[in-house]
Design a protein around this motif. Structure first.
Motif, short mmCIF file in Angstrom:
data_model
loop_
_atom_site.label_atom_id
_atom_site.label_comp_id
_atom_site.label_asym_id
_atom_site.label_seq_id
_atom_site.Cartn_x
_atom_site.Cartn_y
_atom_site.Cartn_z
N PRO A 51 48.74 33.90 38.74
CA PRO A 51 47.85 32.80 38.36
C PRO A 51 46.75 32.57 39.39
CG PRO A 51 49.91 31.94 39.23
CD PRO A 51 50.05 33.44 39.20
N MET A 52 45.58 32.20 38.88
CA MET A 52 44.43 31.84 39.72
C MET A 52 43.41 31.16 38.83
SD MET A 52 42.88 35.71 40.28
CE MET A 52 44.46 36.33 40.85
N ALA A 53 42.41 30.54 39.42
CA ALA A 53 41.34 29.94 38.63
C ALA A 53 40.66 31.05 37.82
CB ALA A 53 40.33 29.25 39.55
N SER A 54 40.13 30.70 36.66
CA SER A 54 39.53 31.70 35.78
C SER A 54 38.37 32.44 36.45
CB SER A 54 39.06 31.06 34.47
OG SER A 54 40.19 30.69 33.71
N ALA A 55 37.56 31.76 37.23
CA ALA A 55 36.45 32.43 37.92
C ALA A 55 36.97 33.52 38.85
CB ALA A 55 35.61 31.41 38.70
N SER A 56 38.02 33.23 39.60
CA SER A 56 38.62 34.22 40.49
C SER A 56 39.25 35.36 39.71
CB SER A 56 39.69 33.57 41.37
OG SER A 56 39.11 32.58 42.20
N ALA A 57 39.87 35.05 38.58
CA ALA A 57 40.49 36.08 37.75
C ALA A 57 39.43 37.04 37.20
CB ALA A 57 41.28 35.44 36.61
N CYS A 58 38.27 36.53 36.81
CA CYS A 58 37.19 37.38 36.31
C CYS A 58 36.72 38.36 37.38
CB CYS A 58 36.00 36.54 35.85
SG CYS A 58 36.29 35.59 34.35
N ARG A 59 36.47 37.84 38.58
CA ARG A 59 36.00 38.71 39.67
C ARG A 59 37.06 39.73 40.05
NH1 ARG A 59 34.30 33.58 41.39
NH2 ARG A 59 36.02 33.47 42.87
N THR A 60 38.29 39.30 40.17
CA THR A 60 39.37 40.19 40.58
C THR A 60 39.62 41.26 39.52
OG1 THR A 60 40.36 38.36 41.82
CG2 THR A 60 41.78 40.27 41.34
N TYR A 61 39.57 40.89 38.26
CA TYR A 61 39.74 41.85 37.17
C TYR A 61 38.71 42.97 37.28
CZ TYR A 61 39.44 43.93 32.55
OH TYR A 61 39.37 44.83 31.52
N ASN A 62 37.45 42.63 37.47
CA ASN A 62 36.40 43.66 37.56
C ASN A 62 36.65 44.62 38.72
OD1 ASN A 62 35.06 42.79 35.29
ND2 ASN A 62 33.45 41.74 36.39
N VAL A 63 37.10 44.11 39.84
CA VAL A 63 37.39 44.98 40.98
C VAL A 63 38.56 45.90 40.66
CG1 VAL A 63 38.23 45.03 43.37
CG2 VAL A 63 36.43 43.41 42.72
N LEU A 64 39.63 45.35 40.11
CA LEU A 64 40.83 46.15 39.86
C LEU A 64 40.65 47.20 38.78
CD1 LEU A 64 43.59 43.41 40.22
CD2 LEU A 64 42.90 45.15 41.88
N VAL A 65 39.94 46.87 37.70
CA VAL A 65 39.74 47.90 36.67
C VAL A 65 38.80 48.99 37.17
CG1 VAL A 65 40.33 46.46 34.69
CG2 VAL A 65 37.94 46.65 35.40
N ASN A 66 37.88 48.63 38.05
CA ASN A 66 37.01 49.65 38.64
C ASN A 66 37.83 50.62 39.50
OD1 ASN A 66 34.38 50.80 39.15
ND2 ASN A 66 34.65 50.05 41.23
N GLU A 67 38.93 50.14 40.05
CA GLU A 67 39.83 50.99 40.84
C GLU A 67 40.81 51.76 39.95
OE1 GLU A 67 41.81 48.28 43.47
OE2 GLU A 67 40.06 48.10 44.79
#
Length: 117
Positions: free
Chosen positions: A90-106
């Motif tokens: 769990p995290m705030a939605s803004a943080s989840a959006c940024r983190t998602y983009n980094v992780l899928v790029n990896e």
């Protein structure tokens, strides 16, 4: 400094978000959303764990965007996912959006399950 634009060859990025919507791969989803490497769809909230459970073979964990601020994930939702072997972060939605983009790029096997801000 050299800037390098990120290209997503195997995933759909989260482009932006705002009050009540998410822009994913150039398309707008109103309200909640489920995003993973192969697609995105609207999500009706914690009462809809089936939408996330259906991704079980394609993901290892979800980034749970809880809205404008980090909030606890209801136990019944978390337990249903964990019983299927899907971790919940769990995290705030803004943080989840940024983190998602980094992780899928990896190349990580992750989904973002987002409540609107």
């Amino acid at each position: 400094m050299q800037m390098t634009e990120v290209t997503y060859t195997d995933a759909i990025p989260i482009d932006s978000y705002g009050p009540g919507f998410f822009r994913i791969g150039g398309e707008v989803i109103e309200g909640g959303a489920v995003i993973h490497a192969k697609g995105a769809r609207s999500w009706s909230g914690y009462d809809d764990p089936a939408a996330v459970l259906a991704l079980g073979d394609d993901i290892d964990f979800i980034l749970m965007g809880t809205g404008a601020a980090m909030a606890p994930v209801p136990a019944s939702f978390r337990e249903a996912l964990e019983a299927a072997g899907i971790g919940v972060e769990p995290m705030a939605s803004a943080s989840a959006c940024r983190t998602y983009n980094v992780l899928v790029n990896e190349g990580r096997r992750v989904a973002a399950v987002l409540l609107p801000v």
